[in-house]
Design a protein around this motif. Structure first.
Motif, short mmCIF file in Angstrom:
data_model
loop_
_atom_site.label_atom_id
_atom_site.label_comp_id
_atom_site.label_asym_id
_atom_site.label_seq_id
_atom_site.Cartn_x
_atom_site.Cartn_y
_atom_site.Cartn_z
N LYS A 1 1.09 -1.46 -0.15
CA LYS A 1 0.13 0.10 0.07
C LYS A 1 0.74 1.13 -0.04
N SER A 2 1.60 1.42 1.01
CA SER A 2 2.78 2.80 1.03
C SER A 2 3.32 3.23 -0.58
N CYS A 3 4.00 1.43 -0.85
CA CYS A 3 4.86 1.90 -1.93
C CYS A 3 3.62 1.75 -3.14
N ASN A 4 2.05 1.63 -2.97
CA ASN A 4 1.49 1.98 -4.66
C ASN A 4 1.19 3.50 -3.86
N ASN A 5 0.64 3.61 -3.23
CA ASN A 5 1.11 5.56 -2.90
C ASN A 5 1.91 6.03 -3.70
N TYR A 6 2.87 5.92 -2.96
CA TYR A 6 4.74 6.36 -3.09
C TYR A 6 4.77 7.05 -4.65
N SER A 7 5.56 5.60 -5.17
CA SER A 7 5.09 4.97 -6.72
C SER A 7 4.39 5.32 -7.54
N LYS A 8 3.39 5.37 -7.35
CA LYS A 8 1.73 5.87 -8.05
C LYS A 8 1.87 4.33 -8.85
N ASP B 1 -0.14 0.11 -9.38
CA ASP B 1 -1.75 -0.51 -8.99
C ASP B 1 -1.61 -1.17 -8.38
N LEU B 2 -0.47 -2.10 -7.45
CA LEU B 2 -0.10 -3.51 -7.20
C LEU B 2 -1.28 -4.14 -6.30
N PRO B 3 -2.08 -4.89 -6.94
CA PRO B 3 -2.67 -5.46 -5.63
C PRO B 3 -2.06 -5.41 -3.80
N GLU B 4 -3.52 -5.08 -2.95
CA GLU B 4 -2.86 -4.64 -1.56
C GLU B 4 -2.63 -6.21 -0.96
N GLU B 5 -2.27 -6.79 -1.62
CA GLU B 5 -1.80 -8.05 -0.96
C GLU B 5 -0.06 -8.54 -0.68
N HIS C 1 12.57 -1.17 -4.60
CA HIS C 1 13.52 0.11 -4.21
C HIS C 1 13.09 1.36 -3.92
N ASP C 2 11.98 1.50 -3.50
CA ASP C 2 10.84 2.88 -3.08
C ASP C 2 10.94 2.74 -1.68
N ALA C 3 11.14 1.03 -1.60
CA ALA C 3 10.36 1.23 0.36
C ALA C 3 10.41 2.12 0.87
N ASN D 1 -2.56 -0.13 17.03
CA ASN D 1 -3.12 0.96 16.25
C ASN D 1 -1.43 1.33 15.43
N ILE D 2 -0.52 0.88 15.31
CA ILE D 2 0.66 1.33 15.33
C ILE D 2 0.54 0.99 13.92
N VAL D 3 1.55 2.09 13.16
CA VAL D 3 1.64 1.56 11.25
C VAL D 3 2.85 1.69 11.49
N GLY D 4 3.18 0.44 10.75
CA GLY D 4 4.40 -0.51 10.16
C GLY D 4 4.17 -1.57 9.10
N PRO D 5 4.42 -0.72 7.60
CA PRO D 5 5.00 -1.32 6.88
C PRO D 5 6.19 -2.95 7.50
#
Lengths: 470, 469
Positions: free
Chosen positions: B270-277, B279-283, B333-335, B375-379
């Motif tokens: 999800k984080s990578c989809n946002n940043y690197s534009k 549309d990978l399945p969020e799985e 690479h962009d993670a 409720n902690i954000v941690g990819p």
């Protein structure tokens, strides 16, 4: 001036421990598991070297870690030397009882405790031999690769940082031990690491214990890496007109990234002996033997790539096969090399030594060693794990001929120094033991002070295999 | 059980440290600085640990500089902290007792490349990218890649690894020999340059991972590898972490010599989809890399594809084209950058653990549950082939109650890994942050580590306050 710091003493003292009290205490504690009979003591010293065998005063047959712990505690109390013993196949006098004391025989600690196919590891007791482990693994599709030739115990292999023909692909014991349980000289039991494949937590005591030759503690459990049995194993054989051509081909193979599983060199004299013993008619020239592991297409590709390289360096009569029986035939000379050397001079005794140099210096080192054999009129064959820059000289000598033993010592001295001068080591896989203590200092100088600091801090009474390494 | 805590009473005399720093200043002149800004640059800022400044910084040009400084410090009982690029994660470079930071960035020479032996001798300030640039025309490369362009001295000191350890090992597998200045000022060489040795104790592996607590590395001999003829890359999604982890296990068991095999959890995707534009399945997703000949990478890629689909993998694609591969791998690479911008206004705290691979999915699943529950954000991203994974915790450090959740989470994570027979750190090291887990993980073994520390450094001057509590 000596580089050694006199303040850091690992004593080579005469152990004037109270033998009677120590042995009585052990006898009382262990009953039938203890023996002081001459024949049992004789079985527990090293006889494969030129060093005089010295018997331990008694032998404890340990059944479990608790036995090891109690033996060490008693020995520490009486300052009695203690020498761990597996199958006794070491080559530098590691199991000799220089100062008497107690040999602790670990052969009954031979259980395979756990195999995790998912993690590709096995947990074993130190008395398990490598062949026993591989027989046990047969149906799992996994194997333990390290193969020093002898059917050594895995405890002994860890203690000497053993390796062998396939280290070029699978590494040495240091690369294949994940974790150890060890009884330390004060009787405490430690686990050097958990079972994760890698760790950045603290000092690497696993690697400190591997290769410490029983001088820091006794290994009671080993977690080893396993590998998938290759789908196909191919073997090859090729002859070269000179050692230099053969080693240059080896360098090129390694540089090209061909993941060769074994790459062994036999010198002319070794080939001659093998021809005689195994009834072969190989050209009496340096010979390379190869093994490739992988899928059907991968071993084919590797073999063909190798063949091109061999041809570029003047190799002739290259043959390869992925048929197991054919491969064993191709490799027969190597498999029988030890027996070929031994039987070529049946009235003499066999002595093996090893050195290891950066591969760029390998041909130079081998050729100078061959010249030395001639110069000193010694009978010896060279066979090497050349992918690692490691080679052995198998010598046949008459131990009763003082003159010859003197010459042999000169030869061995020059060999170790030659390897060290070429930025290599006096031993690639046999270890220091009794035989190479001086060369350790020649090789690593003041580093030895820090090894001794470790030794004297962990084993202040110097009870663990005294007279070895330092 | 023997308790080896007597050094907790050890105190560093501030007057002695002052005198020592004065002496260093006298001896080194322009190579020394005690300006506030320089001192600040030499403490660690990538952790939640507060910066603790050294009293001065020495810019060492040679090993003789290092030896001279160490001798002076040893005489005064003054702490020494070796410093290179400062990319470590666990507060390794902080100066909790003050003392001297020794900056080794000027020791950045590549001393000799031995082509035939596939080895190279470098000074500790050489970074891994410097080395690989230098090697460009030789057909050789140094594989270990912890992400940051770290110094090789620092990488050796923390036993670094990274994405391709599954194929090429960690620093412990790639250091042939080390030259180090020990605490008494002696310079030792741990080994000659042969590929293997059975001569004496393995001081090389003892120095690797010792985090500057036993000596300062002044020269390193490293293994090099041939640049692979071909590099292929692939990407595949899984319905859950367990299926992905099972595919990894089967890949390793089949002996496919995979060069990288990285797992991204759905939050990381999800984080990578946002940043690197993208549309990978969020799985959960696996990214793989294969090294070898043209035909070998093809074979590996196809075999892996079969294994992935046996384990419910979807949308597997692979390519042997470099540009295409970089596109496939873009998410990975962009993670780091993706996470930095995933939750604006927060700071990233990166942590790592490593477990036997059979426990990997269980450990990851429990960790994700823990994050959700609290409720902690941690990819989460992992070097799954080694059973190693990272959590990038995005914390708003201005919010006390958020900050207060961090330590208990880290405790649970480390304890979880240890319970599963793993380690509290696969590659970051102990530093300041993980000292409390050492006894939990290794018990009395730590006492023997302390014995060695004291035998080598009786005045406890080498990077004190790290590794051991």
């Amino acid at each position: 001036m000596s580089v050694l710091d006199k303040n850091i003493e690992v004593s080579d003292q005469n152990f004037d421990y109270n033998k009677e009290d120590a042995l009585n205490a052990l006898k009382k504690e262990f009953g039938q598991q203890y023996s002081s009979s001459k024949s049992v003591r004789e079985q527990h010293t090293d006889t494969t070297t030129i060093h005089t065998s010295k018997l331990p005063d008694g032998v404890v047959f340990a059944e479990n870690e608790g036995d090891v712990k109690r033996t060490i505690e008693i020995c520490n109390q009486y300052k009695c030397p203690i020498i761990p013993f597996g199958v006794g196949s070491s080559l530098e006098g590691h199991v000799n009882a220089l100062y008497g004391g107690v040999s602790i025989d670990l052969n009954n600690m031979n259980k395979i405790l756990n195999v995790s196919p998912e993690d590709s590891f096995a947990v074993v007791q130190p008395g398990v031999t490598r062949e026993q482990l591989n027989t046990y693994l047969r149906d799992t599709g996994l194997f333990f690769p390290i193969d020093p030739g002898a059917n050594a115990s895995l405890g002994g292999m860890s203690a000497t940082n053993a390796s062998g023909t396939n280290a070029v692909r699978y590494g040495t014991m240091k690369d294949n031990v994940i974790s150890l349980r060890v009884v330390m000289p004060n009787g405490e039991i430690v686990k050097t690491a958990n079972k994760a494949k890698k760790s950045a937590a603290g000092y690497d005591l696993t690697r400190l214990m591997v290769g410490s030759e029983g001088t820091l503690g006794i290994i009671t459990e080993i977690t080893l890496k396993l590998y998938g049995i290759p789908e196909v194993i191919a073997g090859g054989r090729v002859t070269f007109s000179s050692i230099r051509d053969a080693t240059e081909a080896v360098i090129m193979v390694i540089q090209s990234g061909i993941p060769v599983a074994r790459i062994e060199l036999l010198d002319e004299e070794q080939v001659k002996a093998c021809n005689a013993y195994s009834k072969l008619d190989l050209p009496e020239e340096p010979l390379l033997l190869l093994e490739f592991h992988g899928s059907e297409s991968s071993v084919k590709e590797q073999s063909e790539l190798f063949s091109e390289i061999a041809t570029d360096f003047g190799g002739s009569n290259f043959e390869w096969t992925s048929n197991n029986e054919q491969r064993n035939k191709l490799w027969k000379a190597r498999h029988d090399a030890y027996y070929a050397t031994k039987s070529s001079k049946p009235d003499l005794e066999y002595i093996a030594t090893d050195v290891c140099v950066p591969i760029s210096r390998l041909s130079e080192c081998i050729m100078e060693t061959q010249e030395d054999l001639k110069k000193y009129n010694l009978y010896g064959h060279i066979v090497g794990h050349v992918g690692d820059g490691n080679f052995h000289v198998q010598l046949m000598v008459n131990p009763k001929d003082k003159n010859e033993i003197n010459v042999l010592n000169t030869f061995l001295d020059r060999l170790s120094k030659r390897a060290i001068n070429m930025d290599g080591t006096c031993t690639g896989e046999h270890g220091i033991g009794q035989g190479k203590k001086q060369y350790l200092i020649d090789e690593l100088g003041s580093s030895v002070n820090f090894m001794k600091r470790i030794k004297s801090t962990l084993d202040p009474n110097n009870i663990m295999n005294p007279g070895k390494v330092f | 059980m023997k308790k080896n805590n007597d050094w907790l009473d050890h105190s560093y005399d501030t007057n002695n440290i002052k005198s020592c720093i004065t002496k260093i200043k006298e001896q080194f002149g322009q190579q020394f600085s005690d300006s506030q800004s320089i001192r600040e640059q030499h403490t660690h800022t990538m952790t939640i640990h507060k910066s603790e400044l050294p009293d001065g910084v020495l810019f060492a040009d040679t090993k003789d500089d290092v030896a001279k400084a160490v001798k002076i410090c040893n005489q005064y009982g003054c702490p020494i902290i070796p410093f290179a690029v400062g990319s470590s994660f666990e507060g390794h470079l902080n100066a909790p007792f003050g003392g001297l930071s020794i900056d080794i960035n000027n020791m950045n020479k590549i001393i000799e490349v031995y082509h035939e032996d596939l080895s190279v001798v470098v000074q500790p300030g050489v970074t891994r990218e410097d080395l690989n640039t230098h090697l460009r025309d030789t057909g050789l490369f140094f594989p270990i890649d912890p992400g940051a362009n770290a110094s090789l001295g620092g990488m050796a000191s923390t036993r670094a690894s990274g994405t391709n350890a599954v194929r090429y090992g960690t620093m412990k597998d790639n250091v042939i020999s080390i030259e180090a200045v020990m605490a008494n000022g002696e310079i030792i060489k741990t080994s000659n340059r042969a590929k293997k040795s059975s001569a004496g104790y393995d001081l090389t592996r003892l120095m690797v991972g010792s985090e500057g607590t036993l000596g300062i590395i002044t020269e390193i001999t490293l293994k090099l590898h041939g640049i692979p003829e071909k590099i292929a890359g692939g990407r595949v999604s899984f319905p859950n972490v367990k299926d992905a982890a099972d595919a990894v296990i089967m890949t390793i068991q089949s002996g496919i010599p995979v060069a990288r095999i990285e797992l991204l959890d759905k939050n990381q995707v999800k984080s990578c989809n946002n940043y690197s534009k993208l549309d990978l399945p969020e799985e959960p997703m696996l990214l793989v890399e294969f090294h070898g000949s043209e035909s070998s990478v093809k074979e590996q890629s196809e075999l892996f594809g079969e294994i992935a689909s046996d384990n419910s993998g979807k949308d597997y694609i692979w390519t042997a084209d470099n540009d295409e591969r970089n596109k496939l791998w873009k998410a990975r690479h962009d993670a780091y950058w993706a996470n930095m911008s995933f939750r604006p206004g927060t700071e990233m705290y990166a942590t790592d653990v490593c477990v036997p691979i059979s426990k990997l999915s269980e450990c990851i699943v429990e960790t994700i549950e823990d994050l959700e529950k609290n409720n902690i954000v941690g990819p989460l991203a992992g070097h799954a082939g080694d059973g190693n994974f990272h959590v990038s915790l995005m914390i708003d450090t201005n919010k006390k109650e958020e900050l207060s959740k961090l330590d208990p989470f880290l405790d649970r994570l480390s304890e979880r890994a240890i319970r599963m027979e793993g380690t509290c750190t696969g590659e970051h090291g102990i530093g300041q942050g993980k000292r409390k887990y050492m006894y939990k993980e290794l018990g009395n073994t730590v006492d023997f580590m302390k014995d060695i520390k004291k035998a080598f450094d009786p005045n406890l001057i080498m990077n004190p306050g790290k590794l051991f509590l």
